[in-house]
Design an enzyme around this catalytic site. Structure first.
Site, PDB file in Angstrom:
ATOM      1  CG  HIS F  14     -14.177 -22.051  45.112  1.00 43.26           C
ATOM      2  ND1 HIS F  14     -14.980 -22.085  43.663  1.00 43.26           N
ATOM      3  CD2 HIS F  14     -14.350 -21.238  45.614  1.00 43.26           C
ATOM      4  CE1 HIS F  14     -15.444 -20.944  43.851  1.00 43.26           C
ATOM      5  NE2 HIS F  14     -15.385 -20.546  45.124  1.00 43.26           N
ATOM      6  CB  CYS F  33     -13.809 -15.081  44.671  1.00 37.51           C
ATOM      7  SG  CYS F  33     -15.417 -14.854  45.457  1.00 37.51           S
ATOM      8  CG  HIS F  39     -13.036 -18.713  48.968  1.00 40.23           C
ATOM      9  ND1 HIS F  39     -12.253 -18.143  48.420  1.00 40.23           N
ATOM     10  CD2 HIS F  39     -14.907 -18.631  48.825  1.00 40.23           C
ATOM     11  CE1 HIS F  39     -13.317 -18.339  47.540  1.00 40.23           C
ATOM     12  NE2 HIS F  39     -14.494 -18.262  47.151  1.00 40.23           N
ATOM     13  CG  HIS F  41     -18.960 -21.800  48.643  1.00 43.02           C
ATOM     14  ND1 HIS F  41     -19.332 -19.946  48.520  1.00 43.02           N
ATOM     15  CD2 HIS F  41     -17.953 -20.703  47.113  1.00 43.02           C
ATOM     16  CE1 HIS F  41     -18.456 -19.144  48.422  1.00 43.02           C
ATOM     17  NE2 HIS F  41     -17.565 -19.809  47.542  1.00 43.02           N
ATOM     18  CG  ASP F  79     -19.546 -33.667  50.956  1.00 45.41           C
ATOM     19  OD1 ASP F  79     -19.713 -32.563  51.205  1.00 45.41           O
ATOM     20  OD2 ASP F  79     -19.527 -34.422  51.644  1.00 45.41           O
ATOM     21  CG  HIS F  80     -16.146 -33.087  53.757  1.00 44.84           C
ATOM     22  ND1 HIS F  80     -17.525 -33.474  53.536  1.00 44.84           N
ATOM     23  CD2 HIS F  80     -16.099 -32.235  54.840  1.00 44.84           C
ATOM     24  CE1 HIS F  80     -18.375 -32.739  54.682  1.00 44.84           C
ATOM     25  NE2 HIS F  80     -17.509 -31.802  55.184  1.00 44.84           N
ATOM     26  CD  GLU F 125     -20.037 -20.024  44.463  1.00 47.99           C
ATOM     27  OE1 GLU F 125     -19.416 -20.146  43.243  1.00 47.99           O
ATOM     28  OE2 GLU F 125     -19.284 -18.553  44.867  1.00 47.99           O
TER      29      GLU F 125
END
Lengths: 136, 136, 136, 136, 136, 136
Positions: F14, F33, F39, F41, F79-80, F125
């Site tokens: 994100h 950010c 980037h 998480h 996810d991913h 996060e």
């Protein structure tokens, strides 16, 4: 050869401080760790032994006995102690860094378990620093 | 209403000791925690704030600023300190138990962040003991 | 010989994608990791150095300086980065797998700490995958 | 040479009990682990393979395929099982200690992944006991 | 009001199985948890009490005594036990799910600590499932 | 009333970026950010439901079914993924902060499980930031 690790914990105070240095020099090298009034950590100790599992019991060592030796010979002295002042097997002129603590814990344990079985002492000082000593 | 938690850490020494008691009485009540030469811990602090996310930024608070306030107002004083001796906002006659530390950390933070946003102070002394204070 | 490990963290985006392959081939080999719009991880980096503790300080290395080198030479570039696009020391034609990242982090660090002291780079991509590189 | 580790988990029951011994002898050697009605654990399994990353994919092995092999050949049999009774590849006369489990898991995996790539089986029985087997 | 939590652990076997149902029905509802030969877990128990810190000791309760009560009244019975068969305070017709275990542990503890101080029982069955009971 | 929590995980990319702001303004508010190249998480999601255990099964809900709903309705999409670009139930003008993600995950789940049972969405996060939403 199989390796078996037992984890035990202790909480202790210490400081990093060279007596022959000035306060400024101690502060430069050791930073906040040189606070005269001490600070402390929750230490986590990994003791690894090696050997061949006994055909009947499946044990390299009896992990309950290993745990008892670690508690009697190490944790009993280190838990809720001041590592600079209180521990008979830590030399008074030895800096209680994680690295040095691994070496004195090795010496404290190696003669209390069967010869040739002690493989490694690993010690976490915080969740971002740990040291390991393999006896040589 | 959404709750946001920031975790920070500090390492410190302390002892549990009532001056007006005998050594024996201190030992009976506080056990190994009464060691005169101190012991210490890696403390883990959870600070929880509450609010409604800003429609534009999606923030309840700017977590970088929250982290800075926690570090400037709390961690700076507690990290690598002696909790009985070194910390201006811990009364000298207050026992530095996990319970009491939660309350003094609350007082230290509540006026440094927007009114009504502080929700909870949770503090881990070890991995098997923690306390929480909700401000009332 | 004692081994000392410092842990640092970074958060980054990446994707696994071979330019010379079709989308279908990338999907077959890399699955969800080939998402064109990227995904990301909280990486945990263990840097292990080895040596003999200094008789006076008890240090193999000054862990504060080691931490500074890791942050200046590695974390500064990788944290909140896109591992395929943003990092000068990651070749653009190198797939940013955990295995390959260990090797480039080794190269990035080995000349910035005393010769012969770097022992291992271990990198966790998730809590169920990690890689380790020992320099050979 | 790079080492890559995949972690998988399983929950199982077992007891430590030598049939040819009296109940008293079992109790003496195995303590609470000899409870006739079983007890159990959340086991955490680390499987480490070694190799050189493929120049194109950056993979030592495809970790998704490695994970599938571990789940098909190991976890499928061990998860929610009774380790003394239910698992075809655990000999009925083999004590299901952490040490022995490492060795049978090694045997179960070594022929299902490319020759020479399996490096280590590490198994956590609890968060204070783990064993490791390197194949020799 | 401050909340203090003590964490203790136990390892146990159990199965989820309704006697009045067919094997097929048990398999449909409980899946692998219905294995007749049992499976098991490393349970982690959080016991939270509430109160006002004593002005002298800083204690809500003496956490050493709280730990002793938890171990004497709960862990002694549950550790290395079969939760369906071995525990006097678990009714034989009660399914030993995480939810139900929280409730019986609450009942087992509430009369052994000062009235009005027990706040919560939280129990982790695995690292991805936990239940909590607040007494009502 | 008992509370039951299921934990699931996802990895995603994100960035925090307000389109109507200058690059400088985004950098000031969101810092690293705001990296244009994203980037990411490893997110950890706790979903808590509440209810009374069924007298026969001991279940508040069938945790396997709860896990399936979470995976089908939430993890499958997140996810991913790229949280700014890829997820149908995240509005394109909603900043994907941890706070906001809790709220959209709540909305995505609340109509897929029995009415009145969803209690809390908690999302980590990183290991030092998490948010929680209780539906009001």
């Amino acid at each position: 050869m199989v390796y078996l690790t037992r984890i035990e914990k202790f909480n202790a105070a210490h400081k990093l401080w060279v007596e022959s240095w000035s306060e400024e020099q101690n502060q430069t090298v050791f930073g906040k760790c040189s606070n005269k009034n001490w600070h402390g950590h929750n230490y986590i100790l990994h003791v690894t032994v090696k050997g061949t599992p006994d055909p009947l019991t499946g044990f390299i060592v009896d992990v309950k006995q290993l745990s008892k030796v670690i508690r009697d010979e190490v944790i009993e002295y280190l838990d809720h102690s001041n590592l600079n002042l209180d521990v008979p097997f830590i030399p008074k002129d030895m800096m209680p860094t994680t690295e040095n603590l691994c070496m004195v814990i090795w010496k404290q344990l190696v003669n209390n378990i069967p010869a040739g079985t002690l493989h490694s002492i690993k010690l976490f000082e915080t969740d971002s620093i740990y040291a390991e000593y393999l006896g040589e």
